[in-house]
Design a protein around this motif. Sequence first.
Motif, short mmCIF file in Angstrom:
data_model
loop_
_atom_site.label_atom_id
_atom_site.label_comp_id
_atom_site.label_asym_id
_atom_site.label_seq_id
_atom_site.Cartn_x
_atom_site.Cartn_y
_atom_site.Cartn_z
N ILE A 46 0.86 -1.22 -0.04
CA ILE A 46 0.08 0.10 0.06
C ILE A 46 0.84 1.26 -0.10
CG2 ILE A 46 -1.65 1.28 1.35
CD1 ILE A 46 -2.81 -1.38 0.13
N ILE A 47 0.40 2.17 -0.62
CA ILE A 47 1.29 3.23 -0.93
C ILE A 47 0.38 4.67 -0.57
CG2 ILE A 47 2.82 5.03 -2.31
CD1 ILE A 47 3.05 2.52 -4.23
N ASP A 48 0.88 5.39 0.37
CA ASP A 48 0.03 6.60 1.07
C ASP A 48 0.81 8.05 0.27
OD1 ASP A 48 -2.13 5.46 2.34
OD2 ASP A 48 -0.68 4.78 4.02
N VAL A 49 0.19 8.52 -0.40
CA VAL A 49 0.66 9.85 -0.90
C VAL A 49 0.25 10.88 -0.38
CG1 VAL A 49 0.91 11.09 -3.06
CG2 VAL A 49 0.86 8.68 -3.13
N GLY A 50 0.99 11.75 0.51
CA GLY A 50 0.19 12.96 1.09
C GLY A 50 0.00 14.19 0.09
N ASP A 51 -0.44 15.07 0.46
CA ASP A 51 -0.67 16.27 -0.09
C ASP A 51 0.60 17.16 -0.63
OD1 ASP A 51 -3.27 16.14 0.29
OD2 ASP A 51 -3.33 17.38 2.31
N LEU A 52 1.86 16.79 -0.17
CA LEU A 52 2.94 17.17 -0.45
C LEU A 52 3.81 16.46 -1.71
CD1 LEU A 52 4.54 18.55 3.05
CD2 LEU A 52 3.00 20.05 1.13
N TYR A 53 3.16 15.65 -2.04
CA TYR A 53 3.73 14.59 -3.10
C TYR A 53 3.64 15.37 -4.63
CZ TYR A 53 4.75 10.81 -6.48
OH TYR A 53 4.93 10.19 -7.63
N PRO A 54 4.57 15.62 -5.39
CA PRO A 54 5.96 14.95 -5.45
C PRO A 54 7.08 15.61 -4.70
CG PRO A 54 5.59 16.02 -7.17
CD PRO A 54 4.33 16.47 -6.60
N LYS A 55 6.92 16.79 -3.86
CA LYS A 55 7.91 17.28 -3.24
C LYS A 55 8.26 16.64 -2.03
CE LYS A 55 6.30 22.17 -4.32
NZ LYS A 55 5.94 23.30 -4.03
N ARG A 56 7.43 15.66 -1.53
CA ARG A 56 7.96 14.68 -0.32
C ARG A 56 7.55 13.14 -0.78
NH1 ARG A 56 10.90 17.94 2.74
NH2 ARG A 56 9.53 19.40 4.14
N PRO A 57 8.34 12.49 -0.64
CA PRO A 57 8.02 11.04 -0.83
C PRO A 57 6.86 10.41 -0.39
CG PRO A 57 9.74 10.98 0.66
CD PRO A 57 9.51 12.34 0.36
N PRO A 58 6.06 9.42 -0.98
CA PRO A 58 4.97 8.65 -0.53
C PRO A 58 5.78 7.74 0.75
CG PRO A 58 5.48 8.04 -2.58
CD PRO A 58 6.46 9.12 -2.41
N LEU A 85 14.50 7.02 -1.31
CA LEU A 85 13.72 7.73 -0.19
C LEU A 85 14.12 8.65 0.54
CD1 LEU A 85 11.02 4.85 0.63
CD2 LEU A 85 10.68 6.70 -1.10
N SER A 86 15.49 8.46 1.01
CA SER A 86 16.15 9.43 1.94
C SER A 86 16.67 10.36 1.16
CB SER A 86 17.18 8.45 2.79
OG SER A 86 18.19 7.97 1.83
N GLN A 87 16.90 10.18 -0.20
CA GLN A 87 17.62 11.50 -1.21
C GLN A 87 16.35 11.64 -2.16
OE1 GLN A 87 20.94 9.66 -2.64
NE2 GLN A 87 21.69 9.07 -0.67
N TRP A 88 15.15 11.88 -1.66
CA TRP A 88 13.91 12.09 -2.70
C TRP A 88 14.39 13.03 -3.54
CZ3 TRP A 88 10.26 9.09 -4.29
CH2 TRP A 88 9.28 9.67 -5.05
N SER A 89 13.79 13.10 -4.80
CA SER A 89 13.46 14.12 -5.81
C SER A 89 12.40 14.03 -6.36
CB SER A 89 14.74 13.70 -6.74
OG SER A 89 14.56 14.86 -7.95
N PRO A 90 11.64 15.39 -6.66
CA PRO A 90 10.29 15.21 -7.22
C PRO A 90 10.12 14.70 -8.77
CG PRO A 90 11.02 17.63 -6.30
CD PRO A 90 12.21 16.56 -6.06
N GLU A 91 11.47 14.50 -9.25
CA GLU A 91 11.35 13.87 -10.67
C GLU A 91 11.21 12.07 -10.40
OE1 GLU A 91 15.05 15.30 -11.01
OE2 GLU A 91 13.99 17.35 -11.30
N TYR A 92 11.34 11.73 -9.21
CA TYR A 92 11.24 10.31 -8.92
C TYR A 92 9.72 10.01 -8.97
CZ TYR A 92 16.08 10.16 -7.19
OH TYR A 92 17.34 10.34 -7.07
N THR A 93 9.44 8.88 -9.27
CA THR A 93 8.02 8.22 -9.54
C THR A 93 7.90 6.99 -8.54
OG1 THR A 93 8.59 6.49 -11.18
CG2 THR A 93 7.85 8.92 -11.70
N MET A 94 6.37 6.80 -8.16
CA MET A 94 6.26 5.47 -7.20
C MET A 94 6.93 4.22 -8.11
SD MET A 94 2.49 6.41 -5.74
CE MET A 94 1.74 7.21 -7.09
#
Length: 124
Positions: A46-58, A85-94
Motif C-alpha cells: 500500500i502506498i500513501d501519497v500525502g498532499d506534498l507529493y511529489p515534493k515529499r516521498p510517499p 527515499l532518503s534522497q528524494w527528488s520530485p522527479e522520482y516516481t512511485m
Amino acid sequence: RYQRRVHGGMVTLGLKDDDDMLMHTWQASIVGPQGTTHDGRLYFLIIDVGDLYPKRPPQFRFVSKINLSCVDSHGRVDPSKLPILSQWSPEYTMEKVLHELRREMASHYNRRLPQPREGETFGR
C-alpha cells in the motif's frame, strides 16, 4: 481515473479505490527476483501519497510479510534505509521506488535472507 498499470512485468501500480479523487492511496505489487529467496513470490504493498507529493516521498508499506533490511516489523519501508527515499527528488516516481525495492530484494545482503511463509501478511 488512474487504472492499474504493469511496469516491465515485474511491478504493478494502481489506485486502491477508483473513487479516491485525491489519489492518496495506491496499491502495488512486486514479483520477487529470480535466484533469490523471493523468487516466485508476489508481494503486495500500500502506498500513501500525502498532499506534498511529489515534493515529499510517499510512504510505502508491505501488506505481504517480507524480511528485507529496509522494512520494519510492521511492513513499513524505512526511508532512511532506502536511498531513493532518503534522497528524494520530485522527479522520482512511485514506479521507480517499486523497482528499487525489487532491486533491494536482489542485493547481496537481502537475496538469501530467510522469508516468512508465503501468504502471511502484516497486521494493520
